[in-house]
Write a protein that holds these residues in place. Structure first.
Motif, mmCIF file in Angstrom:
data_model
loop_
_atom_site.group_PDB
_atom_site.id
_atom_site.type_symbol
_atom_site.label_atom_id
_atom_site.label_comp_id
_atom_site.label_asym_id
_atom_site.label_seq_id
_atom_site.Cartn_x
_atom_site.Cartn_y
_atom_site.Cartn_z
ATOM 1 N N GLU A 107 0.785 -1.230 0.013
ATOM 2 C CA GLU A 107 -0.130 -0.036 -0.076
ATOM 3 C C GLU A 107 0.855 1.298 0.187
ATOM 4 N N ARG A 108 2.175 1.339 -0.437
ATOM 5 C CA ARG A 108 2.855 2.483 -0.481
ATOM 6 C C ARG A 108 2.678 3.006 -1.923
ATOM 7 N N GLY A 109 3.041 4.056 -1.859
ATOM 8 C CA GLY A 109 3.087 4.745 -3.513
ATOM 9 C C GLY A 109 2.567 6.149 -3.394
ATOM 10 N N GLY A 178 10.076 -2.614 7.992
ATOM 11 C CA GLY A 178 10.107 -3.187 6.795
ATOM 12 C C GLY A 178 8.630 -3.518 6.159
ATOM 13 N N ARG A 179 7.807 -3.055 6.617
ATOM 14 C CA ARG A 179 6.431 -3.426 6.152
ATOM 15 C C ARG A 179 5.563 -2.469 5.273
ATOM 16 N N GLY A 180 4.847 -2.872 4.256
ATOM 17 C CA GLY A 180 4.583 -1.898 3.433
ATOM 18 C C GLY A 180 2.979 -1.790 3.305
ATOM 19 N N GLU A 181 2.205 -1.982 4.381
ATOM 20 C CA GLU A 181 0.878 -1.911 4.395
ATOM 21 C C GLU A 181 0.242 -0.782 5.250
ATOM 22 N N HIS A 182 -0.873 -0.302 5.123
ATOM 23 C CA HIS A 182 -1.236 0.591 6.127
ATOM 24 C C HIS A 182 -0.724 1.947 6.291
ATOM 25 N N ASN A 183 -0.618 2.654 4.931
ATOM 26 C CA ASN A 183 -0.220 3.763 4.846
ATOM 27 C C ASN A 183 -1.253 4.952 4.516
ATOM 28 N N GLY A 184 -2.273 4.632 4.486
ATOM 29 C CA GLY A 184 -3.490 5.703 4.432
ATOM 30 C C GLY A 184 -3.086 6.474 3.249
ATOM 31 N N GLY A 185 -3.213 7.945 3.525
ATOM 32 C CA GLY A 185 -2.665 8.811 2.551
ATOM 33 C C GLY A 185 -3.521 9.877 2.062
ATOM 34 N N LYS A 186 -4.926 9.872 2.517
ATOM 35 C CA LYS A 186 -5.971 10.725 1.881
ATOM 36 C C LYS A 186 -5.607 12.134 2.555
ATOM 37 N N ILE A 187 -6.068 13.093 1.607
ATOM 38 C CA ILE A 187 -5.707 14.454 2.183
ATOM 39 C C ILE A 187 -7.023 15.276 1.873
ATOM 40 N N TYR A 197 -4.597 15.306 7.183
ATOM 41 C CA TYR A 197 -3.876 14.119 6.323
ATOM 42 C C TYR A 197 -4.098 12.908 7.196
ATOM 43 N N LEU A 198 -4.404 11.925 6.378
ATOM 44 C CA LEU A 198 -4.873 10.544 7.078
ATOM 45 C C LEU A 198 -3.780 9.524 6.904
ATOM 46 N N ILE A 199 -3.206 9.167 8.040
ATOM 47 C CA ILE A 199 -2.064 8.211 7.942
ATOM 48 C C ILE A 199 -2.449 7.006 8.924
ATOM 49 N N GLY A 200 -2.160 5.946 8.233
ATOM 50 C CA GLY A 200 -2.499 4.541 9.019
ATOM 51 C C GLY A 200 -1.188 4.433 9.862
ATOM 52 N N GLU A 201 -1.435 3.238 10.525
ATOM 53 C CA GLU A 201 -0.203 2.792 11.439
ATOM 54 C C GLU A 201 0.928 2.166 10.967
ATOM 55 N N VAL A 202 0.846 2.088 9.560
ATOM 56 C CA VAL A 202 2.042 1.853 8.596
ATOM 57 C C VAL A 202 2.847 0.532 9.114
#
Length: 578
Positions: A107-109, A178-187, A197-202
């Motif tokens: 979910e990175r990007g 080192g994990r790539g899920e839960h990045n959220g990202g909506k603004i 800015y919405l951010i997950g627990e990455v």
């Protein structure tokens, strides 16, 4: 060994990268959350005879968010390319307005975008993305290069380009896991003109912001962050959670991961969607100091869907923070994504200021109405179907969803926006933008297609080669019928999805290191099918990655093996030859 003969899925669907194969520091997770619904073969439709769906543009590469610069002028972010594309009058311009280097695993990007017009004539564009560690797209996948972190930038839109980047937030996700899920990202730009800015627990960070009492201090993850458009602290003399970074930029915390936030145009209240793990997707009213409860609570606290046995007294509270239950819960996760209020009467007065929500698993568009105070969801008399089961604002089992479904067939939905024309725009992960509008306003001036659903194949003259199965729903080893399926080598099995939500046919069992390696249908949306030819004898377990308790088995007999299926097939083959 296997041949796909009819796979009604989007060719845009991303194949899963098993986390354990990327890096030894990765932790393997269930990948049901990363399968996206395909487009319907007949195209998206809505459940209102006065409205239709038009395609605005296509050819985008894994789009994640969109924002309007003006009428028929849209900026769209692409997850894996790091490009911000411009769509004008339905045409995707060949050159991006910006290309940034992104890490792209899971979910990175390039994830979020928002546009803000300034009184001095400037146009600010805010972008959130996971910045590549070496300036090369996808180097976290190809070369195991750790990303720099999740960043929030402000740009200026000048002469068709985004220039003058200003780094507003730098979330390096310390400690690195080192994990790539839960990045959220909506603004979103709020009614107060500040940036939300919405951010997950990455990747599963566990700090006090995730309600771990003895965990490390909050690190800026797992919440809604609020800053000024210049990157300053909002009201520094009266912080919500506490003084000093990062506490003084938190507007809400205890959020696992989210792909949707918007402000109610009538009250200014902020709402969000939140993804649960194996249970409890949520819609929340997000007030200043809101604690959503993760990782201790997901869904309604008294239902204890996570079976943690915790209450709101077990959470971590800072400053003015307070826990509140969700306003709506899906017990079985749907991959809830975008959320948008329709601040327009262009689709009809009955839809004005309704909340629209999308999902990634099923390609469904949901409609919600609020109560008079607009602080709770209220399923009123404008819905069709059995709404009695929804009066508790909870979908206990998927079929209860039906009255809420406003549209279907969009493929995995990543964003919903209202255009300057007042129409509803839907962004699909499959690469297209769609517009919902009255038939009377449509440039095509014709009703949406109304083709009958695909039916399960009937055993007949092709029975010697094709065996039919039906996906019934979430019911353990009774989820697929028949089960087991017994065939001869060389025969084809066609699974028809007769349920109301998406399912998969994926080899292995949940948690197997090789799950999905032999075959994987990806999402099979309702009324569609997936076919696979088995050439090699053996016993093949399979399951649904969305709902791992759904399990089945295919038994493939070799030539000359006695079984009812093979005997029937041989008889029919003889009859055909006669």
């Amino acid at each position: 060994m296997f041949h796909r003969t009819k796979l009604l899925i989007s060719f845009f669907a991303i194949s899963l990268i098993l986390l354990s194969t990327i890096s030894s520091s990765y932790v393997q997770v269930s990948y049901g959350a990363y399968a996206k619904a395909p487009l319907s073969p007949t195209g998206p439709t809505v459940n209102d005879d006065t409205l239709t769906v038009e395609k605005v543009a296509d050819g985008l590469e894994f789009p994640t968010s969109m924002a309007f610069l003006g009428p028929n002028d849209i900026l769209v972010t692409e997850k894996t390319t790091g490009k911000v594309m411009r769509v004008t009058n339905g045409f995707v311009l060949p050159q991006p307005v910006l290309d940034v280097p992104v890490a792209s695993a899971i979910e990175r990007g390039l994830l979020g975008i928002a546009v803000s017009k300034q009184t001095d004539g400037k146009t600010y564009v805010f972008l959130s993305y996971t910045e590549s560690g070496n300036g090369v797209d996808g180097s976290d996948v190809d070369a195991l290069i750790d990303p720099l972190g999740n960043r929030l930038y402000r740009y200026e839109f000048v002469d068709g380009r985004l220039i003058n980047p200003v780094l507003l937030l730098d979330l390096t996700a310390i400690p690195v896991n080192g994990r790539g899920e839960h990045n959220g990202g909506k603004i979103r730009i709020g009614p107060d003109n500040n940036v939300y800015y919405l951010i997950g627990e990455v990747g599963g960070h566990r700090t006090q912001a995730q309600n771990i009492i003895d965990g490390p201090a909050p690190n800026g993850l797992g919440g809604v962050l609020r800053i000024t458009q210049d990157g300053g602290i909002v009201d520094p003399g009266d912080p919500i959670f506490g003084e000093g970074l990062p506490l003084n930029v938190y507007y809400a915390m205890g959020i696992r991961n989210s792909f949707g936030i918007d402000f109610d145009p009538l009250t200014g209240n902020l709402w969000d969607t939140e993804n649960g793990p194996v249970a409890a997707d949520e819609i929340n009213l997000v007030f200043p100091g809101f604690n959503s409860g993760w990782e201790q609570i997901q869904g309604y606290v008294d239902k204890d869907l996570l079976e943690h046995g915790t209450t709101e007294a077990d959470l971590v509270y800072f400053g003015k923070s307070q826990y509140a239950d969700p306003k709506f819960v899906w017990d079985t996760t749907i991959g809830v994504t975008a959320l948008k209020f329709l601040n327009s009467h262009r689709l009809g007065d009955q839809f004005a200021n309704n909340m629209f929500v999308g999902d990634i698993n099923n390609g469904l568009l949901y409609r919600f109405t609020l109560n008079e105070e607009r602080d709770a969801i209220f399923i009123n008399d404008t819905y069709v179907g059995n709404t009695e089961l929804l009066q508790d604002n909870e979908v206990d089992e998927p079929k209860e969803n039906q009255p809420l479904i406003f549209g279907q067939g969009f493929g995995g939905i990543t964003d919903i926006q209202v255009g300057p024309d007042g129409y509803l725009y839907v962004l699909s992960y499959t690469g297209s933008i769609y517009r919902i509008l009255p038939i009377s306003d449509s440039i095509e001036s014709k009703p949406q297609p109304s083709l009958p659903p695909t039916s399960p194949p009937q055993n007949g003259t092709l029975a010697s080669k094709t065996v039919s199965a039906v996906i019934l729903g979430i019911d353990g080893d009774n989820s697929y019928s028949p089960n087991p399926i017994e065939i001869e080598s060389g025969q084809t099995v066609t699974w028809f999805n007769g349920d109301t939500i998406s399912h998969t046919v994926t080899s292995g069992q949940d948690g197997d290191l090789d799950e999905g390696n032999l075959f994987d249908s990806d999402a099979i949306i309702p009324n569609q099918s997936y076919s696979l030819t088995f050439d090699t004898p053996g016993e093949f377990d399979y399951y649904c990655i969305y709902h791992p308790t759904m399990v089945g088995e295919v038994i493939v007999n070799g030539p000359g093996t006695s079984s009812s299926t093979s005997e029937d097939s041989s008889d029919e083959e003889s009859d055909e030859e006669d």
